[in-house]
Design an enzyme around this catalytic site. Sequence first.
Site, PDB file in Angstrom:
ATOM      1  N   HIS A   1       0.851  -1.191   0.000  1.00  0.00           N
ATOM      2  CA  HIS A   1       0.000   0.000   0.000  1.00  0.00           C
ATOM      3  C   HIS A   1       0.881   1.233   0.000  1.00  0.00           C
ATOM      4  O   HIS A   1       1.961   1.219   0.581  1.00  0.00           O
ATOM      5  CB  HIS A   1      -0.918   0.020   1.239  1.00  0.00           C
ATOM      6  CG  HIS A   1      -2.070   0.949   1.087  1.00  0.00           C
ATOM      7  ND1 HIS A   1      -1.985   2.291   1.410  1.00  0.00           N
ATOM      8  CD2 HIS A   1      -3.317   0.748   0.617  1.00  0.00           C
ATOM      9  CE1 HIS A   1      -3.142   2.858   1.142  1.00  0.00           C
ATOM     10  NE2 HIS A   1      -3.966   1.963   0.657  1.00  0.00           N
TER      11      HIS A   1
ATOM     12  N   GLU B   1      -7.770  -5.542  -0.119  1.00  0.00           N
ATOM     13  CA  GLU B   1      -8.299  -6.379  -1.187  1.00  0.00           C
ATOM     14  C   GLU B   1      -8.217  -7.873  -0.890  1.00  0.00           C
ATOM     15  O   GLU B   1      -8.971  -8.660  -1.461  1.00  0.00           O
ATOM     16  CB  GLU B   1      -7.560  -6.081  -2.501  1.00  0.00           C
ATOM     17  CG  GLU B   1      -7.592  -4.629  -2.942  1.00  0.00           C
ATOM     18  CD  GLU B   1      -8.941  -4.192  -3.467  1.00  0.00           C
ATOM     19  OE1 GLU B   1      -9.966  -4.673  -2.957  1.00  0.00           O
ATOM     20  OE2 GLU B   1      -8.962  -3.378  -4.391  1.00  0.00           O
TER      21      GLU B   1
HETATM   22  N1  ACO Z   1       4.069  -7.636  -4.476  1.00  0.00           N
HETATM   23  C1  ACO Z   1       5.379  -7.578  -4.741  1.00  0.00           C
HETATM   24  N2  ACO Z   1       6.112  -6.455  -4.672  1.00  0.00           N
HETATM   25  C2  ACO Z   1       5.481  -5.341  -4.337  1.00  0.00           C
HETATM   26  C3  ACO Z   1       4.098  -5.315  -4.037  1.00  0.00           C
HETATM   27  C4  ACO Z   1       3.395  -6.523  -4.115  1.00  0.00           C
HETATM   28  N3  ACO Z   1       2.084  -6.578  -3.867  1.00  0.00           N
HETATM   29  N4  ACO Z   1       3.738  -4.054  -3.734  1.00  0.00           N
HETATM   30  C5  ACO Z   1       4.832  -3.304  -3.848  1.00  0.00           C
HETATM   31  N5  ACO Z   1       5.891  -4.087  -4.196  1.00  0.00           N
HETATM   32  C6  ACO Z   1       7.257  -3.646  -4.384  1.00  0.00           C
HETATM   33  C7  ACO Z   1       7.469  -3.004  -5.745  1.00  0.00           C
HETATM   34  O1  ACO Z   1       7.810  -3.941  -6.729  1.00  0.00           O
HETATM   35  C8  ACO Z   1       8.566  -2.042  -5.454  1.00  0.00           C
HETATM   36  O2  ACO Z   1       9.775  -2.725  -5.422  1.00  0.00           O
HETATM   37  P1  ACO Z   1      11.084  -2.119  -6.128  1.00  0.00           P
HETATM   38  O3  ACO Z   1      11.284  -0.787  -5.446  1.00  0.00           O
HETATM   39  O4  ACO Z   1      12.130  -3.116  -5.840  1.00  0.00           O
HETATM   40  O5  ACO Z   1      10.723  -1.981  -7.582  1.00  0.00           O
HETATM   41  C9  ACO Z   1       8.293  -1.595  -4.038  1.00  0.00           C
HETATM   42  O6  ACO Z   1       7.549  -2.623  -3.428  1.00  0.00           O
HETATM   43  C10 ACO Z   1       7.518  -0.306  -3.982  1.00  0.00           C
HETATM   44  O7  ACO Z   1       6.433  -0.397  -4.874  1.00  0.00           O
HETATM   45  P2  ACO Z   1       5.652   0.860  -5.387  1.00  0.00           P
HETATM   46  O8  ACO Z   1       4.844   0.472  -6.579  1.00  0.00           O
HETATM   47  O9  ACO Z   1       6.532   2.056  -5.485  1.00  0.00           O
HETATM   48  O10 ACO Z   1       4.707   1.131  -4.187  1.00  0.00           O
HETATM   49  P3  ACO Z   1       3.388   1.921  -4.268  1.00  0.00           P
HETATM   50  O11 ACO Z   1       3.233   2.538  -2.959  1.00  0.00           O
HETATM   51  O12 ACO Z   1       3.310   2.820  -5.430  1.00  0.00           O
HETATM   52  O13 ACO Z   1       2.347   0.711  -4.550  1.00  0.00           O
HETATM   53  C11 ACO Z   1       0.475  -0.637  -4.646  1.00  0.00           C
HETATM   54  C12 ACO Z   1       1.176   0.494  -3.877  1.00  0.00           C
HETATM   55  C13 ACO Z   1       0.167  -0.166  -6.052  1.00  0.00           C
HETATM   56  C14 ACO Z   1      -0.845  -0.944  -3.942  1.00  0.00           C
HETATM   57  C15 ACO Z   1       1.370  -1.893  -4.691  1.00  0.00           C
HETATM   58  O14 ACO Z   1       1.685  -2.298  -3.389  1.00  0.00           O
HETATM   59  C16 ACO Z   1       0.757  -3.042  -5.494  1.00  0.00           C
HETATM   60  O15 ACO Z   1       0.902  -3.066  -6.717  1.00  0.00           O
HETATM   61  N6  ACO Z   1       0.065  -4.019  -4.803  1.00  0.00           N
HETATM   62  C17 ACO Z   1      -0.578  -5.109  -5.505  1.00  0.00           C
HETATM   63  C18 ACO Z   1      -1.922  -4.675  -6.073  1.00  0.00           C
HETATM   64  C19 ACO Z   1      -2.957  -4.437  -4.986  1.00  0.00           C
HETATM   65  O16 ACO Z   1      -3.092  -5.203  -4.029  1.00  0.00           O
HETATM   66  N7  ACO Z   1      -3.719  -3.349  -5.162  1.00  0.00           N
HETATM   67  C20 ACO Z   1      -4.763  -2.944  -4.217  1.00  0.00           C
HETATM   68  C21 ACO Z   1      -4.288  -1.811  -3.371  1.00  0.00           C
HETATM   69  S1  ACO Z   1      -5.432  -1.358  -2.117  1.00  0.00           S
HETATM   70  C22 ACO Z   1      -6.519  -0.310  -2.897  1.00  0.00           C
HETATM   71  O17 ACO Z   1      -6.184   0.451  -3.765  1.00  0.00           O
HETATM   72  C23 ACO Z   1      -7.896  -0.356  -2.530  1.00  0.00           C
END
Ligand code: ACO
Length: 361
Positions: A251, A305
Amino acid sequence: MTQGFTPGLQDTVAAETALSHVDGAAGRLILRGRDLDALAGQPFEAMLALLWEGTAPQKTPQPMEAEALRSALGAARQEAFALMQPLLPAARALPPVPALRLMLSALPDTQDAAIRSVAATGTFTAAIARLAMGETPVAPDPARGHAEDMLAMLTGAAPEPAQVAALDRYLVTVADHGLNASTFAARVVASTRAGTVSSVVAALCALKGPLHGGAPGPVLDMLDGIGEAGNARPWLAAALDRGERLMGFGHRIYRVRDPRADVLKAGVQTLRGSGRIALAETVEAEALALLAERKPDRPLQTNVEFYTALLLEALGWPRDSFTCVFAAGRVAGWTAHVREEERTGRLIRPQSRYVGPAPAR
Ligand code: ACO
């Protein structure tokens, strides 16, 4: 003067709101001064009344008490059901979120567009789920509460009290969440004074993506792929090796567990048909252990989620309609933010930093 730029507007404050606060360090969601935990047992109408309190446009009579909202929503569901009839052939040919987008776009942007939008999102969502199951939409019953009627319109039968309580719990839990991407989209459109319906449609478009509201269906795909507890670790490790994200984890704001995950997990546990919870718990534990190993610098925790997927599945919603059910709850927050933006905001018009070529002399 152009200020600094942060990709994804991370750590940028882009609005002031009295509606909700996401405390990412403490893992708290505060809605109008109350913790989510204290609100989670209430009907959706009570949350709507709380969010809308004091936000109605001046000179527009709006029912603000939960009981009055309950009957106003009932009447508006009936109107929505009639409005959507000519759209059903087109909607049948579309995936659920585009079908919902089509139907919401047909709502008139009248002064009572907020209540129409909330009522219609639940009504259209149930109809779209019926279409996905190859069934005909079921008419609403205005005497029912919103969650109860959504379930009755989904199944064609009176739901059990535990099912109604679980859907109310879900709709309340997702009703508002600070300046998430879809709410920001709603506020940007509202700031141009384009109207409530346009703002809600824009918000739905933002919600659709897998990084926001499109994740819970893929959570179930993941549980299907894993199949049994013993497969969890190798399956999850292989997904991470392929560079995939684990759906239902991570998140932007929370650095600890998303408080909504436990509220929804408690809801799942009250339902029959939640047989996958033991598998889900194993998958969750293995995913958290793997993410801690692979991304030690980034605290990645379970988000809303993950248990949404189990709860909506146990209630009988088809998985490709989950994002629409999310919208049926979040529309409460969208409409409250639209009203707040219209009352207090200025046109949202940030600047960009030009990184293209300079013109030839
Ligand atoms: N699985 C694996 N790696 C992850 C995940 C995940 N679920 N979430 C983040 N990371 C990693 C990224 O790959 C990144 O790694 P890196 O820096 O080595 O490339 C690091 O963590 C940071 O990721 P960002 O995308 O910069 O984090 P951000 O805060 O933008 O992302 C998000 C938040 C989009 C929710 C992300 O965690 C994600 O894609 N989760 C999976 C999808 C999901 O569950 N979405 C629902 C969110 S809740 C909602 O909106 C209601």
